[in-house]
Design an enzyme around this catalytic site. Structure first.
Site, PDB file in Angstrom:
ATOM      1  N   LYS A   8      35.467  30.595  52.128  1.00  0.00           N
ATOM      2  CA  LYS A   8      36.406  30.776  53.246  1.00  0.00           C
ATOM      3  C   LYS A   8      35.764  30.755  54.636  1.00  0.00           C
ATOM      4  O   LYS A   8      35.634  29.703  55.256  1.00  0.00           O
ATOM      5  CB  LYS A   8      37.189  32.073  53.040  1.00  0.00           C
ATOM      6  CG  LYS A   8      38.176  31.982  51.865  1.00  0.00           C
ATOM      7  CD  LYS A   8      39.176  33.092  51.912  1.00  0.00           C
ATOM      8  CE  LYS A   8      40.040  33.180  50.681  1.00  0.00           C
ATOM      9  NZ  LYS A   8      41.266  32.412  50.734  1.00  0.00           N
TER      10      LYS A   8
ATOM     11  N   ASP B  71      32.815  38.949  44.008  1.00  0.00           N
ATOM     12  CA  ASP B  71      33.548  37.852  44.642  1.00  0.00           C
ATOM     13  C   ASP B  71      33.835  38.272  46.080  1.00  0.00           C
ATOM     14  O   ASP B  71      34.760  39.040  46.354  1.00  0.00           O
ATOM     15  CB  ASP B  71      34.842  37.589  43.863  1.00  0.00           C
ATOM     16  CG  ASP B  71      35.646  36.444  44.472  1.00  0.00           C
ATOM     17  OD1 ASP B  71      35.343  36.056  45.612  1.00  0.00           O
ATOM     18  OD2 ASP B  71      36.584  35.974  43.820  1.00  0.00           O
TER      19      ASP B  71
ATOM     20  N   PHE C  41      42.147  38.339  41.935  1.00  0.00           N
ATOM     21  CA  PHE C  41      42.395  36.934  42.273  1.00  0.00           C
ATOM     22  C   PHE C  41      41.045  36.280  42.561  1.00  0.00           C
ATOM     23  O   PHE C  41      40.342  36.669  43.492  1.00  0.00           O
ATOM     24  CB  PHE C  41      43.316  36.784  43.496  1.00  0.00           C
ATOM     25  CG  PHE C  41      43.716  35.345  43.716  1.00  0.00           C
ATOM     26  CD1 PHE C  41      44.873  34.833  43.128  1.00  0.00           C
ATOM     27  CD2 PHE C  41      42.920  34.487  44.460  1.00  0.00           C
ATOM     28  CE1 PHE C  41      45.228  33.492  43.299  1.00  0.00           C
ATOM     29  CE2 PHE C  41      43.276  33.149  44.631  1.00  0.00           C
ATOM     30  CZ  PHE C  41      44.434  32.652  44.049  1.00  0.00           C
TER      31      PHE C  41
END
Ligand code: PLP
Length: 461
Positions: free
Chosen positions: A266, A236, A151
């Site tokens: 984030k 990532d 993801f």
């Protein structure tokens, strides 16, 4: 209204779900109401949320990972207030701001090595889009290798390297030249790299959807293979970065690993202002921005805005000053240990995995009890993917702990607590898990009835 905006806002609180049903996302509202998550939260602080009835909740979801330093951290809040109050010359664009320079300096210090260059943007998916473009530009190649169940965000480029059909279906043709390899499979990776067509191999060191962790030695070997075949290694760390796994960056658990590009987002926001950062080597950055003419050839309007940069800088300071990486390692080990002790008593638990404060529990059909096998089959005939709600719903309704079902291909639930949690918070959670896991074995019983009802209502919808 201006004088007391908060009081004005409170007058509309009871309209929130109606407003969203009418104007935002009715399917989301329906889902929340179906599982009884349609609460009215009125306050957040640290690891906790409070609803309008005064109930206190333990937040093990952290807004999908953004509240790593906890909600409304006083130091981050104070720095943001100071920046707001000073009327700074924000986003002049034809200048260089001190704030973003300082964020870049601090971030690259924690990453280390030759990764000294930072590109700022506004979200996780934008970091991935930039990484794809930078890798293509630097290598002159097109293809991108990614992992099954990956993801990386949901904009078109990131979606093209999403490892789940569910997210891709019905959105038309995506980016060409993407190649999927199984996670943790070095032979498959080598086969794809050997074609020498791949600009980048991108992966999450701990997969967000499954909490699968790269095997020891995997990243070092993937890096060797990438270098051998001229492909950039992109990590990532949008979810794993900034200490969540017990190191500043997850790949730092394995000495000698130095990716070519690291994606960060984030937690960097402090939970306040969206932000993303792509950290890379000078030779890659200088290749993309190789002349005055091309100095903004990849750019965005809001990247480097003062509030995002202040939130990022404050967050980095808090993580350093409050020793949150160390706390994540310690509390992560405590939680993992506790869950591993509970797991054998529940026949549905097939794995407990993760790293630091990113932990998943995978559930599967039990191999022993006939009664429980029958219960599992009955539920899965109705709907795959609702078993996790048998954990998530009672955690919420009986123990006031906010968690989520994470996977689409397996029955995984995920725990993403803030890095500020205490042993007391962990004990609250572990005590609740013990009861919830015990309840799954009472068939027929209330937990099974609730989740079967839920499965039926999803099928009907
Ligand atoms: N990469 C990873 C590993 C993520 O977990 C996410 C979001 O969950 C993204 C990228 C996308 O980030 P965003 O939702 O900010 O676009």
């Amino acid at each position: 209204m201006n004088r007391d905006f908060i009081a004005w806002l409170a007058q509309h609180d009871d309209r929130a779900y109606d407003l969203h049903e009418t104007h935002v996302n009715p399917a989301f509202v329906k889902m929340l109401k179906t599982i009884g998550f349609d609460k009215h939260y009125v306050r957040g602080e640290g690891a906790y949320l409070w609803d309008d009835e005064g109930n206190k909740y333990l937040d093990f979801l952290t807004g999908w990972g953004v509240f790593a330093v906890g909600r409304n951290h006083p130091k981050v809040k104070s720095i943001l207030k100071q920046v707001l109050d000073r009327d700074l010359p924000n986003l002049v664009r034809m200048n260089c701001s001190t704030l973003s320079g300082l964020v870049a300096e601090k971030l690259t210090r924690h990453i280390g090595g030759d990764l000294t260059q930072v590109f700022f943007c506004n979200s996780g998916t934008e970091t991935v889009e930039a990484a794809i473009k930078f890798a293509r530009c630097y290598t002159g190649r097109q293809d991108v290798i990614y992992c099954d169940h990956a993801f990386h965000g949901l904009t078109t480029g990131s979606l093209s390297i999403n490892g789940a059909d569910f997210f891709r279906e019905r959105f038309g043709n995506l980016m060409p030249g993407t190649r999927k390899v199984p996670f943790n499979d070095l032979s498959a990776l080598e086969r794809e790299l050997a074609s020498k067509k791949a600009a980048a191999f991108i992966l999450e060191p701990v997969q967000g959807k499954s909490c699968e962790v790269v095997h020891d030695g995997y990243l070092a070997e993937a890096q060797r293979l990438c270098r051998k075949f001229g492909t950039l290694l992109v990590l990532d760390e949008v979810q794993t970065g900034l200490g969540r796994t017990g190191e500043w960056f997850c790949y730092q658990h394995w000495p000698g690993v130095e990716p070519d590009i690291v994606c960060v987002s984030k937690a960097l926001s402090g939970g306040y202002v969206p932000v993303g950062a792509v950290v890379t080597r000078p030779k890659i950055m200088n290749c993309v921005f190789d002349s005055m003419e091309r100095c903004v050839v990849h750019s965005n309007t809001f990247g480097q805005n003062d509030l995002a940069m202040a939130a990022a800088l404050a967050t980095l300071m808090v993580i350093e000053e409050d020793a949150l990486v160390e706390n994540a390692a310690e509390m992560g080990a405590y939680l993992m240990d506790g869950l591993n002790r509970l797991a054998p008593s529940c026949p549905f638990v097939s794995a407990v995995r993760g790293k630091g404060l990113m932990i998943g529990i995978d559930f599967a059909r039990p191999s022993d009890s006939f009664k429980l096998k029958m219960a599992w089959d009955m539920l899965h005939k109705l709907n795959f993917g609702v078993f996790g709600q048998m954990i998530v719903m009672p955690l919420m309704h009986e123990h006031r702990i906010l968690t989520q079902v994470a996977g689409y291909h397996t029955e995984v639930i995920k725990f993403l607590p803030p890095m500020t949690i205490t042993q007391q918070d962990c004990d609250w959670f572990l005590g609740a898990m013990q009861e919830v896991l015990d309840d799954t074995q009472r068939f027929p019983g209330a937990a099974w009835e609730t989740v079967a009802g839920l499965a039926k209502s999803v099928v009907r919808a």
